[in-house]
Design a protein around this motif. Structure first.
Motif, mmCIF file in Angstrom:
data_model
loop_
_atom_site.group_PDB
_atom_site.id
_atom_site.type_symbol
_atom_site.label_atom_id
_atom_site.label_comp_id
_atom_site.label_asym_id
_atom_site.label_seq_id
_atom_site.Cartn_x
_atom_site.Cartn_y
_atom_site.Cartn_z
ATOM 1 N N PHE A 36 14.960 -14.050 1.800
ATOM 2 C CA PHE A 36 16.234 -13.358 1.658
ATOM 3 C C PHE A 36 16.448 -12.542 2.920
ATOM 4 N N ASP A 37 17.496 -12.856 3.671
ATOM 5 C CA ASP A 37 17.770 -12.175 4.946
ATOM 6 C C ASP A 37 16.551 -12.178 5.868
ATOM 7 N N ASP A 38 15.980 -13.346 6.065
ATOM 8 C CA ASP A 38 14.803 -13.505 6.947
ATOM 9 C C ASP A 38 13.598 -12.682 6.503
ATOM 10 N N GLU A 39 13.562 -12.348 5.252
ATOM 11 C CA GLU A 39 12.458 -11.558 4.699
ATOM 12 C C GLU A 39 11.852 -12.319 3.523
ATOM 13 N N VAL A 40 10.537 -12.367 3.455
ATOM 14 C CA VAL A 40 9.859 -13.020 2.344
ATOM 15 C C VAL A 40 9.778 -12.029 1.180
ATOM 16 N N ARG A 41 10.243 -12.479 0.028
ATOM 17 C CA ARG A 41 10.171 -11.641 -1.174
ATOM 18 C C ARG A 41 9.284 -12.340 -2.204
ATOM 19 N N LEU A 42 8.245 -11.646 -2.598
ATOM 20 C CA LEU A 42 7.321 -12.185 -3.600
ATOM 21 C C LEU A 42 7.803 -11.851 -5.005
ATOM 22 N N ILE A 43 7.546 -12.762 -5.925
ATOM 23 C CA ILE A 43 7.762 -12.493 -7.348
ATOM 24 C C ILE A 43 6.415 -12.011 -7.871
ATOM 25 N N SER A 44 6.416 -10.936 -8.612
ATOM 26 C CA SER A 44 5.139 -10.356 -9.053
ATOM 27 C C SER A 44 4.349 -11.327 -9.923
ATOM 28 N N ALA A 45 3.038 -11.287 -9.752
ATOM 29 C CA ALA A 45 2.150 -12.161 -10.539
ATOM 30 C C ALA A 45 2.298 -11.911 -12.040
ATOM 31 N N PRO A 46 2.419 -10.634 -12.500
ATOM 32 C CA PRO A 46 2.624 -10.428 -13.945
ATOM 33 C C PRO A 46 3.923 -11.063 -14.459
ATOM 34 N N ALA A 47 4.977 -11.020 -13.649
ATOM 35 C CA ALA A 47 6.241 -11.647 -14.061
ATOM 36 C C ALA A 47 6.048 -13.161 -14.176
ATOM 37 N N ILE A 48 5.390 -13.761 -13.189
ATOM 38 C CA ILE A 48 5.136 -15.211 -13.229
ATOM 39 C C ILE A 48 4.249 -15.560 -14.417
ATOM 40 N N SER A 49 3.263 -14.754 -14.679
ATOM 41 C CA SER A 49 2.367 -14.989 -15.815
ATOM 42 C C SER A 49 3.156 -15.020 -17.127
ATOM 43 N N GLN A 50 4.075 -14.082 -17.286
ATOM 44 C CA GLN A 50 4.894 -14.046 -18.505
ATOM 45 C C GLN A 50 5.803 -15.272 -18.593
ATOM 46 N N ILE A 51 6.351 -15.696 -17.462
ATOM 47 C CA ILE A 51 7.211 -16.887 -17.440
ATOM 48 C C ILE A 51 6.401 -18.121 -17.841
ATOM 49 N N LEU A 52 5.192 -18.243 -17.295
ATOM 50 C CA LEU A 52 4.358 -19.412 -17.595
ATOM 51 C C LEU A 52 3.929 -19.456 -19.057
ATOM 52 N N LYS A 53 3.927 -18.307 -19.716
ATOM 53 C CA LYS A 53 3.623 -18.241 -21.150
ATOM 54 C C LYS A 53 4.873 -18.405 -22.006
ATOM 55 N N GLY A 54 6.046 -18.497 -21.350
ATOM 56 C CA GLY A 54 7.301 -18.639 -22.086
ATOM 57 C C GLY A 54 7.803 -17.352 -22.674
ATOM 58 N N LYS A 55 7.330 -16.228 -22.181
ATOM 59 C CA LYS A 55 7.656 -14.922 -22.755
ATOM 60 C C LYS A 55 8.702 -14.153 -21.963
ATOM 61 N N ARG A 56 9.209 -14.735 -20.861
ATOM 62 C CA ARG A 56 10.131 -14.003 -20.001
ATOM 63 C C ARG A 56 11.223 -14.941 -19.485
ATOM 64 N N ASN A 57 12.428 -14.402 -19.417
ATOM 65 C CA ASN A 57 13.561 -15.126 -18.860
ATOM 66 C C ASN A 57 13.322 -15.360 -17.371
ATOM 67 N N ILE A 58 13.695 -16.525 -16.894
ATOM 68 C CA ILE A 58 13.591 -16.808 -15.466
ATOM 69 C C ILE A 58 14.919 -16.429 -14.834
ATOM 70 N N SER A 59 14.898 -15.391 -14.007
ATOM 71 C CA SER A 59 16.108 -14.895 -13.353
ATOM 72 C C SER A 59 16.456 -15.755 -12.144
ATOM 73 N N LEU A 60 17.619 -15.509 -11.578
ATOM 74 C CA LEU A 60 18.086 -16.282 -10.428
ATOM 75 C C LEU A 60 17.133 -16.163 -9.234
ATOM 76 N N ASP A 61 16.645 -14.946 -8.949
ATOM 77 C CA ASP A 61 15.693 -14.771 -7.841
ATOM 78 C C ASP A 61 14.431 -15.596 -8.062
ATOM 79 N N THR A 62 13.957 -15.612 -9.283
ATOM 80 C CA THR A 62 12.737 -16.363 -9.587
ATOM 81 C C THR A 62 12.987 -17.868 -9.521
#
Length: 161
Positions: A36-62
């Motif tokens: 984003f604007d020549d900057e690397v933005r990480l998605i937090s590991a806890p957020a990804i963990s919740q997504i992989l378990k099906g417990k969290r909405n996947i937002s546009l950034d993700t």
């Protein structure tokens, strides 16, 4: 009630499919990022963990981060990784309708169960083609809600089998 169950079913299935892709490509959960604007933005590991378990909405950034990290061709391929994913989803939707659907729909699906199995690929393709490569939906919850709307088409397709 059905909407909530479909959302849960879809998000858990999607989480499993994304987890499999990350494992196959040997990508750690803490390395999912996007530019984003020549900057690397990480998605937090806890957020990804919740997504992989099906417990969290996947937002546009993700979605953007998953598409970039997994080298996927478009947004749709994040939400629908492949036709096999759609086939599994059709099986799960069929089971859900057989257990929680209206009695007339349950009866139809019971009568057409063999036809559904024989035409699984066609039904999965219909679901996959319902969404364009760049869907108007921006989150996994919105995709799940659109799947609920697609159920009308699904029932009509099953009736024709």
């Amino acid at each position: 009630m059905l909407k909530t169950k479909i959302r849960t079913l879809y998000c858990e299935s999607l989480g499993n499919a994304l987890k499999q892709q990350l494992v196959e490509q040997e990508i750690p959960q803490n390395e999912i990022s996007y530019y984003f604007d020549d900057e690397v933005r990480l998605i937090s590991a806890p957020a990804i963990s919740q997504i992989l378990k099906g417990k969290r909405n996947i937002s546009l950034d993700t979605v953007d981060a998953l598409q970039e990290t997994l080298s996927l061709p478009n947004v749709k391929s994040v939400f629908f990784p492949n036709l096999h994913f759609c086939e599994l989803l059709i099986i799960q939707l069929t089971e859900l309708i057989l257990t929680d659907g209206f009695s007339s729909t349950k009866q139809l699906f019971q009568e057409k169960k063999k036809g559904i199995q024989q035409n699984l690929s066609t039904l999965a393709t219909a679901l996959y083609n319902f969404f364009p490569d760049f869907p108007k939906e921006e989150t996994s919850y919105q995709i799940a809600d659109s799947i609920v709307e697609w159920l009308i088409d699904f029932v009509a397709l099953v009736a024709q089998l």
